[in-house]
Design a protein around this motif. Structure first.
Motif: not given
Ligand SMILES: NC(=O)c1ccc[n+]([C@@H]2O[C@H](COP(=O)([O-])OP(=O)(O)OC[C@H]3O[C@@H](n4cnc5c(N)ncnc54)[C@H](OP(=O)(O)O)[C@@H]3O)[C@@H](O)[C@H]2O)c1
Length: 331
Positions: A271-288
């Motif tokens: 999962h792309p958000l598994y690797w987001i650590e500490g105070v970081e933010n991340a957004i995973a988008l699915e687009a057509s």
């Protein structure tokens, strides 16, 4: 060289960051836009606080004084809460002043109305800083994924929660100890309720929903769960199975219905958000068309948030300059 007059509404973490960024990047702004940016006024609440503001700048608690400044081009709004930010921005737009805001609580509720008002007045309204701080997620959706249909958004939108979950796993800390560490490092407020309850992430999710789907789900139907119920033991158990708890704000469409939630989700390493650590933010988008995209970066803080606001500012000025050129080109 022409001058652009700006006012700062709020001079806390973000407002001061914008002040510093305009000064430290005046040359870049000059070269890029061919203008000099002048901060002419700062609105604050407490006149007695000591602040490092040049003496020729108006510092006031009265918004009327700011509205009355001749030829004011733009306001940067970094006040806390729905009011008075909403009322001030409405008034600024009415006067034909461009607006750049970082105020997610206000914008989640009133954003659509303000965007509509700004269009009517032919004024620009930018809000990159409201969602995931320095991560250019708003611009990416607005400008770079215009033809794609975005089908799903998942985000780690609160750095404090992510920091706490990371430290509970890495350092085997209890929730309370990890929260205390976040406060010591200045990542969590003295009152961290909005962060750890999921309310902060919810506001950002609603802003993304409006942008992606053109509407928001009924707020009372969105499940909002914070991170307080997760124990260190649960985190450790999942780690042995190669999984992590992540606090994820999610939105997608099921038929015509928008499904939204903010809650802890167990993810594994694909999962792309598994690797987001500490105070970081991340957004995973699915687009057509493009498939999956993940944007990651600093979700808060003085300079990352100021960065988002300055980039919004540059785009507004460029847009304005283009508009001024078009009649000339058509002659
Ligand atoms: N901090 C971040 O990393 C971050 C990131 C993204 C977005 N944001 C958003 O940006 C906004 C500002 O956050 P912040 O962290 O800079 O907050 P902050 O440090 O608490 O600063 C708030 C500023 O607003 C002023 N203010 C508050 N109420 C006011 C009122 N009624 N009239 C005039 N001025 C008023 C305060 O004046 P005094 O100085 O006189 O008290 C202060 O200068 C918030 O909406 C926040 O959600 C923050």
């Amino acid at each position: 060289m022409s001058v652009i007059k700006a006012a700062l509404l709020g001079f806390g973490t973000v407002g001061e960051g914008v002040y510093t960024a305009i000064h430290s990047h005046q040359q870049q702004l000059n070269e890029l836009l061919g203008v000099r940016v002048e901060i002419v006024a700062v609105l604050i609440r407490d006149k007695n606080k000591k602040r490092d503001i040049e003496s020729n700048i108006l510092v006031t608690t009265d918004f009327e004084e700011i509205l009355n400044i001749r030829d004011l081009d733009v306001v940067f709004e970094a006040i806390v809460g729905e009011e008075p930010g909403y009322t001030y921005l409405k008034q600024a737009i009415d006067k034909g002043i461009h607006v750049i805001t970082a105020n997610k609580v206000m914008f989640a509720k009133y954003g659509q109305e303000l965007i509509h008002k700004a269009k009517q007045r032919n004024v620009k309204l930018a809000f990159e800083a409201t969602t995931a701080g320095g991560v250019p997620i708003i611009r990416t959706i607005q400008r770079l994924l215009q033809v794609n249909r975005i089908t799903k958004v998942q985000g780690i939108l609160n750095g404090t929660s992510n920091f706490i979950l990371t430290k509970m796993r890495e350092n085997k800390l209890s929730f309370e100890a990890a929260l205390h560490l976040a406060q010591q490092k200045g990542y969590a407020e003295a009152d961290p309720t909005n962060d750890i309850s999921g309310k902060d992430a919810f506001c950002k999710l609603m802003i993304l929903s409006q942008l992606v789907f053109g509407e928001q789900p009924c707020w009372s139907e969105v499940k909002i769960e914070g991170i307080t119920s997760i124990s260190q033991q649960q985190i450790e158990e999942k780690e042995h199975q190669g999984q992590r708890y992540k606090h994820i704000a999610e939105i997608y469409k099921e038929g015509k219905l928008i499904k939204a939630s903010v809650k802890p989700i167990i993810v594994d390493s694909n999962h792309p958000l598994y690797w987001i650590e500490g105070v970081e933010n991340a957004i995973a988008l699915e687009a057509s068309l493009v498939g999956n995209i993940t944007l990651q970066g600093p979700g808060a803080g003085k300079m990352p948030t100021a960065s988002a606001m300055i980039e919004d500012f540059a785009e507004i000025v460029q847009h304005q300059q283009l508009q001024e050129k078009i009649p000339a080109l058509q002659m």
